[in-house]
Design a protein around this motif. Structure first.
Motif, mmCIF file in Angstrom:
data_model
loop_
_atom_site.group_PDB
_atom_site.id
_atom_site.type_symbol
_atom_site.label_atom_id
_atom_site.label_comp_id
_atom_site.label_asym_id
_atom_site.label_seq_id
_atom_site.Cartn_x
_atom_site.Cartn_y
_atom_site.Cartn_z
ATOM 1 N N LYS A 259 9.665 -13.816 1.183
ATOM 2 C CA LYS A 259 9.338 -12.388 1.268
ATOM 3 C C LYS A 259 9.639 -11.730 -0.069
ATOM 4 C CE LYS A 259 9.660 -11.818 6.149
ATOM 5 N NZ LYS A 259 9.995 -13.232 6.404
ATOM 6 N N ILE A 260 8.639 -11.012 -0.544
ATOM 7 C CA ILE A 260 8.806 -10.352 -1.838
ATOM 8 C C ILE A 260 9.319 -8.943 -1.603
ATOM 9 C CG2 ILE A 260 7.658 -9.868 -4.042
ATOM 10 C CD1 ILE A 260 6.946 -12.644 -3.052
ATOM 11 N N LYS A 261 10.378 -8.589 -2.324
ATOM 12 C CA LYS A 261 10.854 -7.211 -2.264
ATOM 13 C C LYS A 261 10.159 -6.486 -3.412
ATOM 14 C CE LYS A 261 13.229 -8.362 1.010
ATOM 15 N NZ LYS A 261 14.436 -8.826 1.575
ATOM 16 N N SER A 262 9.224 -5.598 -3.064
ATOM 17 C CA SER A 262 8.498 -4.948 -4.147
ATOM 18 C C SER A 262 9.410 -3.942 -4.833
ATOM 19 C CB SER A 262 7.266 -4.242 -3.613
ATOM 20 O OG SER A 262 7.679 -3.265 -2.705
ATOM 21 N N ASN A 263 9.131 -3.720 -6.097
ATOM 22 C CA ASN A 263 9.962 -2.809 -6.861
ATOM 23 C C ASN A 263 9.499 -1.376 -6.626
ATOM 24 O OD1 ASN A 263 11.725 -1.693 -8.580
ATOM 25 N ND2 ASN A 263 10.926 -2.630 -10.436
ATOM 26 N N LYS A 264 9.792 -0.901 -5.398
ATOM 27 C CA LYS A 264 9.279 0.412 -5.000
ATOM 28 C C LYS A 264 9.979 1.566 -5.704
ATOM 29 C CE LYS A 264 7.018 -0.110 -0.620
ATOM 30 N NZ LYS A 264 7.555 -0.580 0.627
ATOM 31 N N GLU A 265 10.968 1.220 -6.582
ATOM 32 C CA GLU A 265 11.698 2.293 -7.255
ATOM 33 C C GLU A 265 10.754 3.201 -8.014
ATOM 34 O OE1 GLU A 265 15.374 2.021 -8.988
ATOM 35 O OE2 GLU A 265 16.044 0.266 -7.900
ATOM 36 N N LYS A 266 9.580 2.662 -8.339
ATOM 37 C CA LYS A 266 8.622 3.467 -9.104
ATOM 38 C C LYS A 266 8.018 4.565 -8.222
ATOM 39 C CE LYS A 266 7.479 -0.635 -11.656
ATOM 40 N NZ LYS A 266 7.060 -1.833 -10.951
ATOM 41 N N ASP A 267 7.968 4.321 -6.920
ATOM 42 C CA ASP A 267 7.350 5.251 -5.984
ATOM 43 C C ASP A 267 8.275 6.462 -5.758
ATOM 44 O OD1 ASP A 267 6.730 6.557 -3.662
ATOM 45 O OD2 ASP A 267 6.018 4.771 -2.622
ATOM 46 N N LYS A 268 7.743 7.660 -5.989
ATOM 47 C CA LYS A 268 8.582 8.875 -6.022
ATOM 48 C C LYS A 268 9.267 9.183 -4.678
ATOM 49 C CE LYS A 268 8.661 10.513 -10.162
ATOM 50 N NZ LYS A 268 7.513 10.133 -10.910
ATOM 51 N N SER A 269 8.504 9.127 -3.549
ATOM 52 C CA SER A 269 9.103 9.516 -2.274
ATOM 53 C C SER A 269 10.184 8.508 -1.879
ATOM 54 C CB SER A 269 8.034 9.580 -1.195
ATOM 55 O OG SER A 269 7.409 8.338 -1.101
ATOM 56 N N TYR A 270 9.914 7.271 -2.198
ATOM 57 C CA TYR A 270 10.876 6.206 -1.918
ATOM 58 C C TYR A 270 12.138 6.448 -2.748
ATOM 59 C CZ TYR A 270 12.328 1.431 -0.991
ATOM 60 O OH TYR A 270 13.001 0.327 -0.575
ATOM 61 N N GLN A 271 11.898 6.840 -3.993
ATOM 62 C CA GLN A 271 12.982 7.101 -4.935
ATOM 63 C C GLN A 271 13.937 8.175 -4.391
ATOM 64 O OE1 GLN A 271 13.034 5.475 -8.083
ATOM 65 N NE2 GLN A 271 15.129 6.216 -8.054
ATOM 66 N N HIS A 272 13.356 9.177 -3.743
ATOM 67 C CA HIS A 272 14.149 10.279 -3.209
ATOM 68 C C HIS A 272 15.153 9.756 -2.165
ATOM 69 C CE1 HIS A 272 15.097 14.266 -1.847
ATOM 70 N NE2 HIS A 272 14.839 13.879 -0.607
ATOM 71 N N LEU A 273 14.623 8.963 -1.251
ATOM 72 C CA LEU A 273 15.469 8.377 -0.195
ATOM 73 C C LEU A 273 16.559 7.488 -0.779
ATOM 74 C CD1 LEU A 273 13.273 7.139 2.758
ATOM 75 C CD2 LEU A 273 15.535 8.197 2.899
ATOM 76 N N LEU A 274 16.118 6.698 -1.738
ATOM 77 C CA LEU A 274 17.041 5.761 -2.380
ATOM 78 C C LEU A 274 18.179 6.524 -3.058
ATOM 79 C CD1 LEU A 274 16.957 2.681 -2.753
ATOM 80 C CD2 LEU A 274 15.977 3.065 -4.992
ATOM 81 N N ASN A 275 17.818 7.607 -3.758
ATOM 82 C CA ASN A 275 18.837 8.405 -4.448
ATOM 83 C C ASN A 275 19.851 8.972 -3.477
ATOM 84 O OD1 ASN A 275 17.810 7.912 -6.896
ATOM 85 N ND2 ASN A 275 16.682 9.833 -7.088
#
Ligand code: PEP
Ligand code: MN
Length: 368
Positions: A259-275
């Motif tokens: 399973k590949i973990k995509s580097n979704k850090e680039k995605d802005k909405s995802y970034q918000h949650l991650l932060n």
């Protein structure tokens, strides 16, 4: 300490945008047919970068030490026939001259060579002025400076196309691994050189076929840039590392399952949650540090008391009791026993050190 090395992104020098990137091929190039057949099957499963040992660093003499230049001729033919790239291990100037003569695309420095700065410098000097990509395996022993030093030597001669291979470390004691991964060592390497591509070598880490999948998945979960996995048309008959090699067919199954973990850090909405989660983790870590500081204050108090009473810092019954009860409390909370055991060992050593400092404060006041 972050070290800025001038490194070209991996996709600018590896002719393969598969996700995950997998380099595969036999531990050793044994015969033309074995190599050709392995590579042909790998290619049919979408593998484009092949590996093969041409000079084998064997622990004891008298075992198969590689076919040398003869194998390079096979590789050169197979490269043309199958349109694939090849990486081989080099350990000295002569190897490099020959590897370049036969058009090897990527060189790798083996674990037994990375330990020796003289050899690494010799290799660096020999590839200076070429554009050849170089992968540096971790040294046999767990020494991050040696690994970084080797990468720096290669980079210093102007090689920008470079990466590291994590293949695990020789350790004493029992382990389920052939070479213990010490994942933190690779994470530290990446923190020190953030733009360095790091490839995991689960074959040498595991030393057996059964753990290749889980170890590869772990590496991908940690964000590695690729995998290098040994494969052979008839693994049990391999002339070196037979237990850890898998067939191209098994490799293709592993590749599909990963399973590949995509580097979704680039995605802005995802970034918000991650932060948001990261901020919560920061807060919890601050609390942990406060609590550790409170514990240390208490340990200092008990240290003063032990000094007055002239008793030893390490009290075995108390330690056994701490160890037992903390693990009980933690398992009730669903925490991993191994993790808490390791944590309390570190806390205990830290506490003993603090107390020893207090107890020895006065004693150090003598003259020799
Ligand atoms: C190999 O890749 O077959 C090999 C000899 O590797 P290492 O240097 O990691 O032992
Ligand atoms: Mn091998």
């Amino acid at each position: 300490m972050t070290k800025k090395l001038n490194i070209a992104p991996i996709n600018t020098w590896i002719n393969d945008d598969s996700d995950p990137l997998i380099i595969s091929g036999p531990c050793s190039a044994e015969t033309f047919d074995q190599l050709y057949e392995t590579c042909k099957q790998l290619k049919s499963y979408g593998i484009n970068i092949m590996r093969a040992g041409v000079w084998k660093p064997r622990t004891r003499p008298g075992t198969f030490e590689g076919n040398g230049e003869e194998a390079l001729k096979w590789i050169s033919d197979i490269k043309k026939d199958l349109d694939v790239q090849f990486t081989v291990e080099v350990a000295n100037t002569n190897h490099i001259d020959l590897a370049l003569k036969y058009g090897i695309d990527i060189l790798w420095i083996g674990a037994r060579t990375t330990v020796n700065p003289f050899s690494v410098q010799e290799i660096a000097d020999a590839i200076k002025g070429t554009e050849t990509p170089v992968l540096v395996k971790n040294p046999i022993n767990p020494d991050l400076s040696l690994w970084m030093g080797a990468l720096e030597r290669i980079n210093k001669v102007g090689i920008k196309k470079m990466g590291a291979i994590h293949r695990g470390f020789s350790m004493t004691g029992n382990s389920k691994y052939r070479y213990v991964p010490l994942w933190n060592m690779a994470i530290d390497l990446k923190s020190n050189i953030p733009n360095l591509p790091v490839i995991c070598d689960p074959s040498h880490i595991c030393g057996n076929r059964d753990m290749i999948f889980e170890t590869s998945q772990k590496a991908l979960d940690l964000g590695y840039d690729g995998l290098i996995i040994e494969s052979h048309i008839a693994p049990d008959k391999a002339w070196s590392d037979s237990k850890q090699q898998i067939t191209p067919d098994t490799l293709s199954k592993i590749k599909k399952e990963l399973k590949i973990k995509s580097n979704k850090e680039k995605d802005k909405s995802y970034q918000h949650l991650l932060n948001e989660i990261r901020e919560n983790i920061d807060d919890v870590d601050k609390e942990i540090i406060d609590i550790i500081s409170k514990r240390i204050n208490l340990v200092e108090k008990i240290g003063e008391f032990k000094k007055e009473q002239d008793i030893t810092t390490f009290q075995v019954e108390r330690w056994n009791e701490i160890f037992k009860s903390r693990i009980e409390w933690a398992t009730e909370k669903g925490l991993e026993k191994d993790f808490i055991e390791d944590l309390y060992k570190v806390i205990h050593i830290g506490s003993i050190n603090v107390q020893n400092k207090i107890i020895n404060r006065k004693k150090a006041n003598f003259k020799i």
